[in-house]
Motif scaffolding. Structure first.
Motif, PDB file in Angstrom:
ATOM      1  N   LEU A  44      45.781  15.940  12.393  1.00 35.08           N
ATOM      2  CA  LEU A  44      45.897  14.961  12.065  1.00 35.08           C
ATOM      3  C   LEU A  44      47.026  14.637  11.273  1.00 35.08           C
ATOM      4  O   LEU A  44      47.617  13.306  11.470  1.00 35.08           O
ATOM      5  CB  LEU A  44      44.630  14.963  10.872  1.00 35.08           C
ATOM      6  N   ARG A  45      47.837  15.365  10.802  1.00 36.10           N
ATOM      7  CA  ARG A  45      49.200  15.158  10.413  1.00 36.10           C
ATOM      8  C   ARG A  45      50.066  14.474  11.170  1.00 36.10           C
ATOM      9  O   ARG A  45      50.944  13.744  11.048  1.00 36.10           O
ATOM     10  CB  ARG A  45      49.623  16.283   9.364  1.00 36.10           C
ATOM     11  N   GLN A  46      50.160  15.377  12.407  1.00 35.65           N
ATOM     12  CA  GLN A  46      50.618  14.880  13.418  1.00 35.65           C
ATOM     13  C   GLN A  46      50.570  13.590  14.087  1.00 35.65           C
ATOM     14  O   GLN A  46      51.413  12.689  14.129  1.00 35.65           O
ATOM     15  CB  GLN A  46      50.619  15.665  14.704  1.00 35.65           C
ATOM     16  N   VAL A  47      49.320  13.144  13.856  1.00 40.75           N
ATOM     17  CA  VAL A  47      48.958  11.793  14.278  1.00 40.75           C
ATOM     18  C   VAL A  47      49.377  10.865  13.428  1.00 40.75           C
ATOM     19  O   VAL A  47      49.829   9.697  13.750  1.00 40.75           O
ATOM     20  CB  VAL A  47      47.370  11.348  14.536  1.00 40.75           C
ATOM     21  N   LEU A  48      49.224  11.125  12.014  1.00 37.43           N
ATOM     22  CA  LEU A  48      49.622  10.140  10.823  1.00 37.43           C
ATOM     23  C   LEU A  48      50.970   9.871  10.949  1.00 37.43           C
ATOM     24  O   LEU A  48      51.258   8.769  10.740  1.00 37.43           O
ATOM     25  CB  LEU A  48      49.328  10.877   9.690  1.00 37.43           C
ATOM     26  N   ALA A  49      51.918  11.072  11.269  1.00 37.19           N
ATOM     27  CA  ALA A  49      53.331  10.579  11.469  1.00 37.19           C
ATOM     28  C   ALA A  49      53.685   9.722  12.621  1.00 37.19           C
ATOM     29  O   ALA A  49      54.222   8.881  12.539  1.00 37.19           O
ATOM     30  CB  ALA A  49      53.874  12.088  11.311  1.00 37.19           C
ATOM     31  N   GLN A  50      53.036  10.186  13.600  1.00 36.37           N
ATOM     32  CA  GLN A  50      53.359   9.243  14.833  1.00 36.37           C
ATOM     33  C   GLN A  50      52.937   7.737  14.731  1.00 36.37           C
ATOM     34  O   GLN A  50      53.532   6.858  15.087  1.00 36.37           O
ATOM     35  CB  GLN A  50      52.554   9.999  15.974  1.00 36.37           C
ATOM     36  N   SER A  51      51.544   7.609  14.078  1.00 35.68           N
ATOM     37  CA  SER A  51      51.226   6.203  14.163  1.00 35.68           C
ATOM     38  C   SER A  51      51.857   5.493  13.152  1.00 35.68           C
ATOM     39  O   SER A  51      52.103   4.369  13.371  1.00 35.68           O
ATOM     40  CB  SER A  51      49.565   6.174  13.665  1.00 35.68           C
ATOM     41  N   ARG A  52      52.274   5.985  11.947  1.00 36.19           N
ATOM     42  CA  ARG A  52      53.394   5.363  11.082  1.00 36.19           C
ATOM     43  C   ARG A  52      54.629   4.904  11.738  1.00 36.19           C
ATOM     44  O   ARG A  52      55.013   3.976  11.293  1.00 36.19           O
ATOM     45  CB  ARG A  52      52.949   6.003   9.755  1.00 36.19           C
ATOM     46  N   GLY A  53      55.126   5.884  12.327  1.00 37.81           N
ATOM     47  CA  GLY A  53      56.397   5.643  13.065  1.00 37.81           C
ATOM     48  C   GLY A  53      56.220   4.549  14.179  1.00 37.81           C
ATOM     49  O   GLY A  53      57.227   3.786  14.544  1.00 37.81           O
ATOM     50  N   ASP A  54      54.888   4.429  15.033  1.00 35.41           N
ATOM     51  CA  ASP A  54      54.789   3.322  15.728  1.00 35.41           C
ATOM     52  C   ASP A  54      54.273   2.126  15.232  1.00 35.41           C
ATOM     53  O   ASP A  54      54.124   1.153  16.017  1.00 35.41           O
ATOM     54  CB  ASP A  54      53.923   3.961  16.893  1.00 35.41           C
ATOM     55  N   GLY A  55      53.852   2.173  14.054  1.00 33.53           N
ATOM     56  CA  GLY A  55      53.175   0.898  13.483  1.00 33.53           C
ATOM     57  C   GLY A  55      51.846   0.703  13.963  1.00 33.53           C
ATOM     58  O   GLY A  55      51.288  -0.337  13.804  1.00 33.53           O
ATOM     59  N   ASP A  56      51.265   1.893  14.309  1.00 34.12           N
ATOM     60  CA  ASP A  56      49.828   1.514  14.728  1.00 34.12           C
ATOM     61  C   ASP A  56      48.768   1.687  13.420  1.00 34.12           C
ATOM     62  O   ASP A  56      48.514   2.985  13.106  1.00 34.12           O
ATOM     63  CB  ASP A  56      49.580   2.716  15.860  1.00 34.12           C
ATOM     64  N   ARG A  57      48.327   0.971  12.953  1.00 35.35           N
ATOM     65  CA  ARG A  57      47.635   0.824  11.719  1.00 35.35           C
ATOM     66  C   ARG A  57      46.321   1.342  11.975  1.00 35.35           C
ATOM     67  O   ARG A  57      45.756   2.012  11.178  1.00 35.35           O
ATOM     68  CB  ARG A  57      47.363  -0.601  10.896  1.00 35.35           C
ATOM     69  N   HIS A  58      45.548   0.834  12.958  1.00 34.10           N
ATOM     70  CA  HIS A  58      44.187   1.545  13.499  1.00 34.10           C
ATOM     71  C   HIS A  58      44.387   3.013  13.339  1.00 34.10           C
ATOM     72  O   HIS A  58      43.281   3.526  12.913  1.00 34.10           O
ATOM     73  CB  HIS A  58      43.797   0.622  14.577  1.00 34.10           C
TER      74      HIS A  58
END
Length: 993
Positions: free
Chosen positions: A926-940
């Protein structure tokens, strides 16, 4: 390294050669010391070994003299020393300095390999051990008590080693190769039942059943006559098995094919003796360093590498790997990952087991090669970074690289040895010509070699023309010397000039039609050519183009790359291009025809493969005279896959006259490459198309090109850039009055908004696109927009609306048949029912979606559906099955590079981790997903990751309560800001508890 040889006549290495020991008594002293190597031998024992019970009065002095001379001989060759001990001597040698010691060690290793079932390794090890023997052990040493005992011991070990060797080779299915040797050895040792057993098995497997039974009877007769006993139970059982054709006697299954990827060696290879000797010497090193053979084009780098590789196949019994890295090619160089996949597959690794990541693939490749002896030939390398991942892991492997560059980076970092390959020496060039042209006079061959610049490629082309023309070589030489070729061929080191002249000789022999096609091929984009493409260039029927291509290929100006496909040597192509630029004023018209061939054929293929996608109509100015027809979609798909590299080259190389054809062709390829090729490879093509459209200031072209580039940017999660491109595409489509382009841009704007969590905006874009598609009556567009709206409402937690939209799609699909987005609505319905806890319905819808996506080759959609199926199976208690589905989904999404789907799969994987009680692993995912989504601007996705982290920390008990609540509060804030109602309810529940 062996310095003392005793497996045969006794020899000592004196530093320059193997030297015999002249004095028989001195040989006895050394032999006794060898038998007790590492242990002191009393002087009295040495005296007794030489003179028995009646030593001479000077025996002790004589022994001292023998020892002194032995010391001098041993020290001269660094073979060891004779050390004085109390009342005696001890032979001290380095490890493996005595061939008997090496033999014994190799036999022990071979036996261990047999016990471990490593029969190929055992056979190689035992073969090497037996190869050390040069005759009978201590063959020139007079017999003494110790010498005779030592000879008997090592000869017995030799016989055992031979038996072990035969056994291993039988297990490898080599019965036919050993049967005669076994028969001879059995006659020498008729009491060895093991040898008889191996002989009987070999004879039986060779279909010589009667001889196998006869071998048993002979050995039995000897045993009974000489010992009075019957053969043992194993041999008797074997006789019964032969009599009854017992299946267990059958040969083992054929071992997996060892890779042998080297091309056939060039016929009549000539010269290069120094370089071949250097390669031989380097190959003997352990480990062998990488070798880079560098030189000019056409000088024979590949021919040298392949010729040497074929000649040393026995040194690399685990195979030979070969790959053209295309470092000097119109096509892009081979990427390390592509090369690794090629090699791993050849080494027996299944495609699904090949890692998607470069580092993991390199690790697997080096593990697979760690204990093997493999030759790796990397032909036509571009740069060191292309080669480094392909260096194998085993000290028994060797890498041979060919390149036009010196590859100094490999020398600096990997210790590579560089070998320069120049033109042939005059005598070797003349010898090659005499081989290719039997009967040529020495002086004529030498003169032609000089005229050809001693360049191998030029020599072979000249010889081919002479054989075809049946012209006397002297007359041919006079013709060459009379023109302006001599000066060019005589420029030292100018391979290009020499090659151009050699090509002239071949070119002039062809008919005007063949010469014209050859010239036009020189300006055609792409790396290969087919008869239909050649027909378009030359404006001739396909049948005639086939004949012309075959004629040119027979003269070695083209080579066959597969059925109906030809490719150029890069210098041949340069030569053809130069001639075309000088002679053909209609070359631009020929390229027009080639572009029309690609445009009209791609339009026909797209009509079969993607009938409902948005693409530009083919303009009336396109001549379809050279269009290829297709029988079915599979036929069309094969053509596009085979020709896509050539079409990409046409887009990249288009000049001002062909810019419109280039951006139109890029638009036709957009959907094919988006569905079938890695996105990163497509980006330079879209940028080139955009450049062509901008140069023409064409609104329609710029709309299509922006759509193409934005599609790639979206697939690689470069959302801000994708958003800008889709907005520009929308503007240009409006300027051009291209309604379908507007709906496509709006739909993709909705996609960007969806993946960055702006669901309300995504819904507005989708509704606007739906209105346009409805107005123009485009049913496929309506289906896609309704499916998008269903997914948007699903993520907003408005499940009833999502189901309603998707049910409208399912109802409408029956009116249109197959369409590109088919399966999307079923996937949405499956996810909605999953969220509602209706697992049976979810499973039904998702199964339909998965089959549809796989049929369409939609890999990202397939991975996302597998992710949802994993969640369904986990929810119904089938956790192990769910884990397999999630693993497959993750593999696919990393293979295609879809970051959004990868994040969703990792969230599903974290849920599985929590179900199995592994909160730490869930947190890592989940931390991997969190870092990636914040980097991509994917708020959902960010909100999903935060909720997952809150759940994971809650499972840690009291210690994780604070962190759980903090994550839940963050998630609640994101959900409220962007209107994620369903997620907000989950986050609020976690924050308040």
């Amino acid at each position: 390294m062996v310095r003392i040889q005793a497996l045969g006549p006794l020899r000592i290495w004196d530093g320059a050669r193997w030297a015999s020991i002249a004095a028989p008594h001195q040989r006895i002293v050394l032999a006794v010391l060898l038998a007790d190597a590492g242990r002191p031998v009393p002087r009295d024992r040495l005296i007794h070994e030489i003179w028995g019970e009646r030593p001479t009065r000077t025996a002790a002095t004589a022994v001292n003299g023998y020892v002194m001379r032995l010391r001098r001989s041993l020290r001269a060759g660094d073979a060891g020393d004779v050390v004085s001990r109390a009342a005696g001597y001890e032979l001290a040698t380095a490890e493996d300095a005595v061939d008997i010691q090496v033999f014994e060690r190799m036999v022990r290793t071979g036996k261990r390999y047999v016990a471990e079932g490593r029969m190929a390794d055992a056979a190689r090890q035992l073969s090497g051990a037996l190869a050390l023997w040069r005759g009978a052990a201590l063959a020139d040493v007079p017999a003494t008590l110790t010498v005779s005992a030592e000879v008997a011991r090592v000869e017995q070990l030799r016989l055992t080693a031979r038996e072990e060797h035969f056994g291993a080779r039988l297990e490898l299915g080599q019965h036919a190769e050993i049967v005669d040797e076994l028969a001879a050895l059995t006659r020498e040792h008729p009491l060895r039942e093991r040898l008889c057993r191996y002989l009987m098995i070999s004879l039986y497997r060779c279909g010589r059943r009667a001889e196998a039974l006869d071998a048993y009877r002979r050995v039995r007769g000897v045993l009974v006559a000489e010992t009075g006993i019957e053969p043992g139970p194993e041999l008797r059982g074997l006789e019964h098995a032969v009599l009854t054709d017992d299946r267990t006697l059958a040969a083992p299954a054929v071992a997996p094919v060892i890779p042998a990827q080297l091309p056939a060696a060039v016929a009549d290879f000539a010269g290069r003796h120094d370089l071949l000797a250097s390669l031989d010497s380097l190959a003997r090193q352990r480990p062998a360093p990488p070798v880079v053979v560098a030189g000019l084009a056409g000088v024979g780098k590949t021919a040298l590498a392949v010729h040497w590789g074929q000649s040393v196949r026995d040194r690399f019994p685990d195979g030979q790997l070969y790959l053209d890295l295309r470092g000097s090619s119109p096509r892009p160089p081979v990427a390390p990952m592509e090369a690794l996949a090629h090699f791993l597959h050849a080494l027996g690794v299944r495609a699904e087991e090949i890692p998607a990541g470069l580092d993991e693939a390199v690790g697997l490749y080096r593990s697979v090669t760690a204990v093997r002896r493999i030759l790796v030939v990397l032909d036509n390398a571009e740069r060191p970074d292309q080669v480094r991942p392909l260096l194998p892991g085993g000290p028994g492997c060797m890498v041979l690289v060919t390149s036009r560059e010196q590859q100094r980076g490999l020398t600096a970092r990997e210790g590579a040895v560089g070998l320069h390959l120049g033109v042939l020496p005059p005598d070797e060039a003349a010898h090659l010509l005499r081989t290719l042209l039997p009967g040529a006079a020495d002086e004529d061959a030498a003169e032609l070699a000089r005229l050809c610049g001693h360049l191998p490629l030029a020599l072979r082309i000249a010889a081919a023309n002479l054989r075809a023309e049946l012209t006397p070589i002297s007359q041919y030489n006079r013709r060459l010397a009379a023109g302006d070729r001599l000066a060019a061929l005589g420029v030292p080191g100018d391979a290009t000039t020499g090659t151009v002249t050699a090509f002239d000789l071949s070119y002039q022999a062809h008919s005007p039609a063949a010469r014209r096609l050859f010239r036009l091929l020189g300006v055609a984009p792409g790396d290969t050519v087919t008869a239909p493409a050649a027909a378009a260039l030359a404006d001739v029927p396909v049948a005639q183009a086939e004949v012309l291509l075959d004629t040119i290929a027979r003269a070695h100006l083209l080579e066959r790359a597969g059925p109906g496909r030809y490719r150029w040597h890069d210098l041949v192509r340069l030569y053809a291009r130069r001639r075309c630029l000088a002679e053909d004023t209609d070359r631009e018209v020929a390229i027009d025809r080639l572009h029309h061939h690609y445009l009209s054929t791609m339009d026909a293929a797209a009509g079969l493969l993607y009938p409902h996608v948005v693409r530009l109509d083919l303009p009336a100015t396109v001549d379809a005279a050279h269009r290829v027809g297709f029988d079915d979609p599979a036929d069309a798909s094969d053509w596009v896959a085979a020709e896509q590299d050539n079409m990409i080259a046409a887009i990249l190389a288009a000049g001002p006259r062909h810019r419109e054809a280039a951006w139109r062709l890029a638009d036709q390829l957009r959907w094919h490459l988006d569905f079938t090729a890695p996105s990163a490879e497509w980006l330079p093509v879209t940028e080139a198309a955009l450049g062509h459209a901008r140069a023409d200031a064409h609104p329609l072209g710029q709309a299509a090109a922006h759509l193409g580039r934005a599609t790639v940017l979206l697939a690689t999660s470069r959302y801000p850039e994708a958003l800008e491109d889709f907005q520009r595409a929308l503007g240009f489509a409006r300027d051009a009055g291209w309604v379908e382009g507007q709906t496509c841009a709006l739909s993709n704007l909705a996609h960007v908004s969806f993946e960055t969590g702006r669901l309300d905006l995504a819904a507005r874009h989708s509704l606007e696109a739906l209105e346009l598609d409805t107005r123009i009556g485009r049913t496929a567009g309506q289906l896609a927009r309704l499916a998008n709206l269903g997914n948007i409402r699903l993520q907003q937690g408005r499940l009833a609306e999502a189901i309603a939209y998707c049910e409208r799609v399912v109802a409408l699909e029956s009116t249109i048949g197959e369409w590109q987005g088919q399966g999307t609505a079923h996937g949405c319905l499956g996810e909605a029912h999953l969220l509602l806890g209706r697992h049976e319905e979810a499973l039904t819808y998702l199964s339909v979606a998965l089959a549809t996506h796989r049929r369409a080759g939609a890999r990202s959609c397939e991975a996302d559906t597998l992710r949802l199926l994993a969640s369904v199976r986990a929810a119904t208690g089938h956790v192990e099955e769910a884990q397999g589905l999630a693993t497959e989904a993750l593999r696919i999404t990393r293979e295609v590079g879809d970051r959004w789907v990868e994040a969703q799969v990792l969230i599903a994987q974290a849920d599985l981790d929590l179900r199995t009680g592994d909160a730490d692993l869930a947190v890592a995912h989940l931390r991997q997903v969190l870092a990636q989504s914040r980097g991509d601007g994917d708020r959902h996705t960010e909100a999903q990751a935060l909720i997952g982290l809150a759940r994971a920390h809650r499972l840690r008990g009291v210690a994780g309560t604070t962190e759980s609540r903090a994550y839940a509060v963050q998630a609640t804030g994101v959900c409220r800001e962007f209107g994620y109602d369903l997620l907000e309810r989950n986050a609020s529940a976690l924050a308040g508890s």
